[in-house]
Design an enzyme around this catalytic site. Structure first.
Site, PDB file in Angstrom:
ATOM      1  N   ARG A  93      38.296  43.564  41.751  1.00  0.00           N
ATOM      2  CA  ARG A  93      38.678  44.816  42.401  1.00  0.00           C
ATOM      3  C   ARG A  93      37.999  44.939  43.763  1.00  0.00           C
ATOM      4  O   ARG A  93      38.616  45.396  44.737  1.00  0.00           O
ATOM      5  CB  ARG A  93      38.327  45.988  41.490  1.00  0.00           C
ATOM      6  N   ASP A 130      44.460  44.981  33.936  1.00  0.00           N
ATOM      7  CA  ASP A 130      43.128  44.599  33.486  1.00  0.00           C
ATOM      8  C   ASP A 130      43.252  43.620  32.315  1.00  0.00           C
ATOM      9  O   ASP A 130      43.890  43.940  31.300  1.00  0.00           O
ATOM     10  CB  ASP A 130      42.391  45.868  33.033  1.00  0.00           C
ATOM     11  N   ASP A 131      42.694  42.420  32.449  1.00  0.00           N
ATOM     12  CA  ASP A 131      42.635  41.448  31.342  1.00  0.00           C
ATOM     13  C   ASP A 131      44.004  40.974  30.885  1.00  0.00           C
ATOM     14  O   ASP A 131      44.180  40.632  29.704  1.00  0.00           O
ATOM     15  CB  ASP A 131      41.889  42.043  30.143  1.00  0.00           C
ATOM     16  N   CYS A 152      36.440  41.719  36.039  1.00  0.00           N
ATOM     17  CA  CYS A 152      37.192  42.780  36.708  1.00  0.00           C
ATOM     18  C   CYS A 152      36.555  43.371  37.958  1.00  0.00           C
ATOM     19  O   CYS A 152      37.197  43.455  39.006  1.00  0.00           O
ATOM     20  CB  CYS A 152      37.515  43.882  35.714  1.00  0.00           C
ATOM     21  N   LYS A 206      41.597  52.984  36.769  1.00  0.00           N
ATOM     22  CA  LYS A 206      40.252  52.427  36.620  1.00  0.00           C
ATOM     23  C   LYS A 206      39.634  52.133  37.991  1.00  0.00           C
ATOM     24  O   LYS A 206      40.248  51.496  38.836  1.00  0.00           O
ATOM     25  CB  LYS A 206      40.320  51.144  35.786  1.00  0.00           C
ATOM     26  N   ASP A 211      43.578  41.473  37.208  1.00  0.00           N
ATOM     27  CA  ASP A 211      42.267  41.233  37.816  1.00  0.00           C
ATOM     28  C   ASP A 211      41.581  39.983  37.281  1.00  0.00           C
ATOM     29  O   ASP A 211      40.671  39.457  37.917  1.00  0.00           O
ATOM     30  CB  ASP A 211      41.357  42.461  37.680  1.00  0.00           C
ATOM     31  N   ASN A 212      41.971  39.503  36.116  1.00  0.00           N
ATOM     32  CA  ASN A 212      41.459  38.234  35.586  1.00  0.00           C
ATOM     33  C   ASN A 212      42.359  37.820  34.435  1.00  0.00           C
ATOM     34  O   ASN A 212      43.293  38.539  34.080  1.00  0.00           O
ATOM     35  CB  ASN A 212      40.001  38.349  35.121  1.00  0.00           C
ATOM     36  N   HIS A 219      35.623  51.360  38.469  1.00  0.00           N
ATOM     37  CA  HIS A 219      34.644  50.329  38.103  1.00  0.00           C
ATOM     38  C   HIS A 219      34.047  49.627  39.320  1.00  0.00           C
ATOM     39  O   HIS A 219      33.723  48.440  39.282  1.00  0.00           O
ATOM     40  CB  HIS A 219      35.279  49.296  37.157  1.00  0.00           C
ATOM     41  N   HIS A 231      42.834  46.212  29.114  1.00  0.00           N
ATOM     42  CA  HIS A 231      41.471  46.131  28.602  1.00  0.00           C
ATOM     43  C   HIS A 231      41.397  46.764  27.214  1.00  0.00           C
ATOM     44  O   HIS A 231      42.087  47.733  26.928  1.00  0.00           O
ATOM     45  CB  HIS A 231      40.521  46.845  29.556  1.00  0.00           C
ATOM     46  N   LYS A 262      39.012  34.853  30.264  1.00  0.00           N
ATOM     47  CA  LYS A 262      38.213  35.728  31.127  1.00  0.00           C
ATOM     48  C   LYS A 262      36.739  35.357  31.032  1.00  0.00           C
ATOM     49  O   LYS A 262      36.213  35.073  29.952  1.00  0.00           O
ATOM     50  CB  LYS A 262      38.409  37.177  30.679  1.00  0.00           C
TER      51      LYS A 262
END
Length: 777
Positions: A92, A50-51, A88, A146, A351-352, A148, A241, A416
């Site tokens: 996903r 994540d991130d 994100c 995660k 994811d980004n 989300h 994240h 992001k």
């Protein structure tokens, strides 16, 4: 798929077995013969961070120690031109379905509800997921970390769970349904369909380690019962994240590493990328520019204390990446011990891109960074002054400055949320020694353009499994991605993904065969007034040279391509969050705003459900109890280290504590008399996002706390607790001394009574605007 093959959870049983299973055994259709995957089918492990930026792991240039990822890269493949979505949830959704994010229902993150087709913010019934497909082919399917992919209003215990992980194809799930979490005291952990209630977090707890413990348990449990069945493990990290946090021993490993500053780290990573062939020769390193176009300050221009604090932020970030790699090593180590590593497909990506949400200065009060509301005063505290020695530990909620995010995204610009390479170009590693052996002279670097929607079709092709084209015997939406299995054994094979649109919050982009247009959107500006930039990314991967003026025909071609793709993918209407109507929620959520009585033993309320009782509104909390001398403990707590409030009794006195984004106000409301007591907390919002808290005992004012910042924007992040403070503590000192500090006396009830919303609440403003427009029709 017939009804008899649908697992019980998918047929309406949120919890199956025990009494339900025995009572209704005769009415449950008989199970068919067990479906088995073809012999020799590979295991599949999809690891999603994540991130995390393009250069944050050693195979893509980082100085961070990631030996297990390096090992996968040495025998596998590095896709250096892989792209994802700007944020994100859309990534996903695209990764797990093969659909473009808007068609999957995820134009944005799962924390809004504007009501447009692309903003369902839950996977629709006609969207087939990778775990559903693999389970249909005889795989065991495990989800970790995660999620989300469920709208925030559906995360509470009473909500419809049709979009929770178990209902979307996982045999077992362990993780967090929210966007992010504390690494030391997670506000909510879900096992399958059940929210876990822990009175206290174990000593030495760390979220990434916990996730990995559970993943290992799933694999060991499977092999104890079945030596052949392949498995799919979707490991979606909460890292990287914010809020950032790392184990002390991992931080210590990087102590002093980043005193050289972000300029030097960025330059060193860039040189390593050139040396390894991650970047083509001649690629330039862009000027260091911040999120809002401001120049990132040169490291040496900062004073010594500032440099020390900023370096500590990056030490924590590096420690988190290192820990992810350690835990990946635990999984690959188990697979090696089982003799299954060579026949396991492992994909690792993000994811980004890296994020600048920590602001130019970074922050020790992460939740105060999320006040993206009109009218927030300029003097609002975005970084509470907390001892720098606590950065990265459980007492702070931290995030690194954008100078480090810029280094994370080396060599690209921006972050992001944007459609420049810095926001959407991320590392991708693919490893499958048994099925994808490399030639001796092949470095494994693949430069073809590929996109996140390609993951599902690629994994299915590598495993030799067809996409059914249906879900529950009904047609499923057609996949948008294309398998890139062909480029792995053949470095010169063409990209299988020649063009792709991007959109988030009005930021737009469109790629076609080496050319790309970008629109960096300013909220509220009509899209037709937006300025398209044009880059020949085949020769200018950093998007440094806008050639729109030199190639007007190409610009028109790509702009028309974006519009065609936008109509096809239900991108319209584009929601850039500038319209007040974006703040409106569906009428059913009015249920969350009714008064509610919470009895002792009530599980902690989920964050979003709790927020509807208190955020941007006046509210009253009424506590009824029998007090006897010696009784003490928490009466009610809402929040954690990052922000919240609580009422508690200690040494015969009643106290009100406000954690103002990390700044603690601990107010003595005086002694309590024995007997039946009614304690009331009244919170009143004032102009300028200020608040006043009044505590009364049996109707008489005991104390006031005036002129403090209102808690909004993900604070309080942890939900309401009655009779104790589970998980992250509102008051760290009480936690150190007493743990969850359960009330020892007779607590009868805690009643929340929501009052009027503040006039600057976006929902109030949106409703007023809507009603005014309706009156004029």
């Amino acid at each position: 798929m017939t009804d008899s093959t649908i697992p019980p959870h998918a047929r309406g049983y949120e919890d199956f077995g025990g009494t339900i299973g025995r009572t209704f055994a005769d009415s449950i259709p008989a199970w068919p013969a067990e479906r088995r995957a073809p012999e020799g089918s590979p295991n599949i492990v999809l690891v999603l961070l994540d991130d995390m930026g393009y250069s944050d792991i050693s195979p893509f240039g980082a100085e961070i120690d990631t030996p297990h990822l390096a090992r996968l890269a040495e025998t596998g493949f590095r896709l250096t031109n892989y792209h994802t979505t700007p944020v994100c949830s859309p990534a996903r959704a695209a990764a797990l379905t093969g659909l473009n994010p808007h068609r999957a229902g995820f134009a944005s993150v799962a924390n809004s509800d504007p009501g447009y087709p692309g903003f369902r913010l839950e996977l629709a019934e006609d969207v087939a997921t990778l775990p559903e497909i693999l389970r249909g082919h005889g795989y065991a399917t495990y989800g970790i970390g995660k999620w989300h992919l469920t709208r925030d209003s559906l995360l509470n215990a009473a909500a419809d769970k049709s979009t929770w992980p178990i209902q979307r194809g996982f045999d077992q799930y362990y993780g967090a349904l929210e966007a992010f979490n504390s690494f030391f005291h997670p506000n909510q952990i879900v096992r399958d369909n059940t929210i876990i209630q822990r009175e206290d977090t174990p000593e030495g707890y760390y979220l990434t380690d916990d996730y990995t413990d559970q993943a290992l348990q799933y694999i060991k449990g499977l092999r104890a019962s079945d030596s052949l069945k392949p498995f799919f493990l979707y490991f979606a990290h909460t890292a990287m994240h914010g809020p950032h946090g790392a184990k002390p021993e991992d931080i210590a490993k990087y102590r002093g590493t980043y005193g050289k500053g972000w300029d030097e780290v960025r330059r060193t990573r860039y040189e390593q990328q050139l040396a390894e062939g991650i970047l083509p020769e001649g690629t330039q390193l862009p000027e260091a520019v911040g999120r809002l176009g401001r120049r990132i300050p040169e490291w040496e221009s900062l004073d010594e204390l500032t440099r020390d604090r900023y370096a500590r932020y990056m030490e924590v970030y590096a420690a988190m990446v290192d820990n992810v790699d350690q835990n990946l090593g635990r999984i690959t180590g188990l697979l090696e011990e089982l003799g299954e590593l060579d026949n396991t497909i492992i994909i690792f990506t993000s994811d980004n891109g890296g994020t600048a949400e920590g602001g130019a200065e970074g922050t020790r009060s992460y939740y105060s960074r999320f006040l993206h509301l009109p009218g927030v005063p300029a003097d609002f505290d975005r970084d509470v002054d907390i001892d720098p020695n606590l950065i990265g530990g459980p007492r702070t909620m931290t995030h690194y400055p954008e100078g480090w995010a810029n280094a994370s995204n080396t060599p690209f610009r921006h972050y992001k949320g944007q459609t420049y390479a810095g926001g959407i170009r991320v590392p991708l590693i693919v490893s499958w020694p048994q099925g994808l052996a490399r030639e001796a002279d092949d470095d494994g670097i693949r430069t073809q353009y590929q996109y996140v929607t390609d993951l599902t079709p690629t994994l299915l092709e590598l495993a030799g499994l067809p996409h059914p084209g249906t879900r529950r015997n009904l047609p499923a939406k057609e996949v948008d991605g294309a398998s890139f299995a062909s480029i792995l054994p053949a470095r010169d094979a063409p990209s299988t993904h020649p063009e792709q649109y991007t959109e988030f919050g009005g930021n737009r982009g469109f790629y076609r065969e080496g050319w790309k247009i970008v629109a960096d959107h300013e909220p509220g500006v009509p899209l037709d007034d937006g300025h398209w930039e044009l880059y020949h990314v085949a020769e200018d991967p950093n998007e440094l040279h806008d050639v729109a003026a030199e190639h007007p025909g190409k610009l028109r071609e790509l702009a028309a391509g974006w519009e065609h793709a936008a109509w096809h993918n239900t991108v319209f209407p584009v929601d850039d969050r500038s319209s007040l109507s974006s703040a409106l929620r569906r009428p059913a959520e009015a249920e969350f705003e009714k008064p509610v009585t919470l009895l002792p033993g009530t599980p902690k309320l989920e964050r979003y459900r709790s927020s509807k009782l208190t955020t941007l509104r006046n509210f009253e909390v009424e506590v009824r109890l029998q007090f006897s001398p010696g009784d003490e403990g928490i009466l009610v707590a809402h929040g954690d280290q990052g922000g919240g409030y609580a009422l508690y009794i200690r040494n015969g006195h009643l106290y009100f504590v406000l954690n103002e984004y990390g700044r603690l106000h601990d107010v003595d409301a005086g002694p309590l008399e024995p007997g039946a007591r009614r304690i009331t907390l009244r919170t009143t919002l004032h102009p300028g996002f200020r608040a006043e808290h009044l505590v009364a005992v049996d109707g008489d004012t005991a104390t006031r706390l005036r002129d403090v910042w209102a808690l909004i924007g993900f604070a309080p992040f942890s939900g309401v607790d009655v009779g104790l403070n589970r998980g992250g503590p509102v008051h760290w000192g009480l936690h150190e001394e007493h743990g969850p500090f359960a009330y020892s006396g007779q607590l009868e009830s805690v009643r929340y009574i929501p009052g009027d919303k503040a006039p600057y609440d976006p929902e109030v403003l949106a409703t007023l605007e809507r009603d005014t427009e309706s009156a004029g029709d």
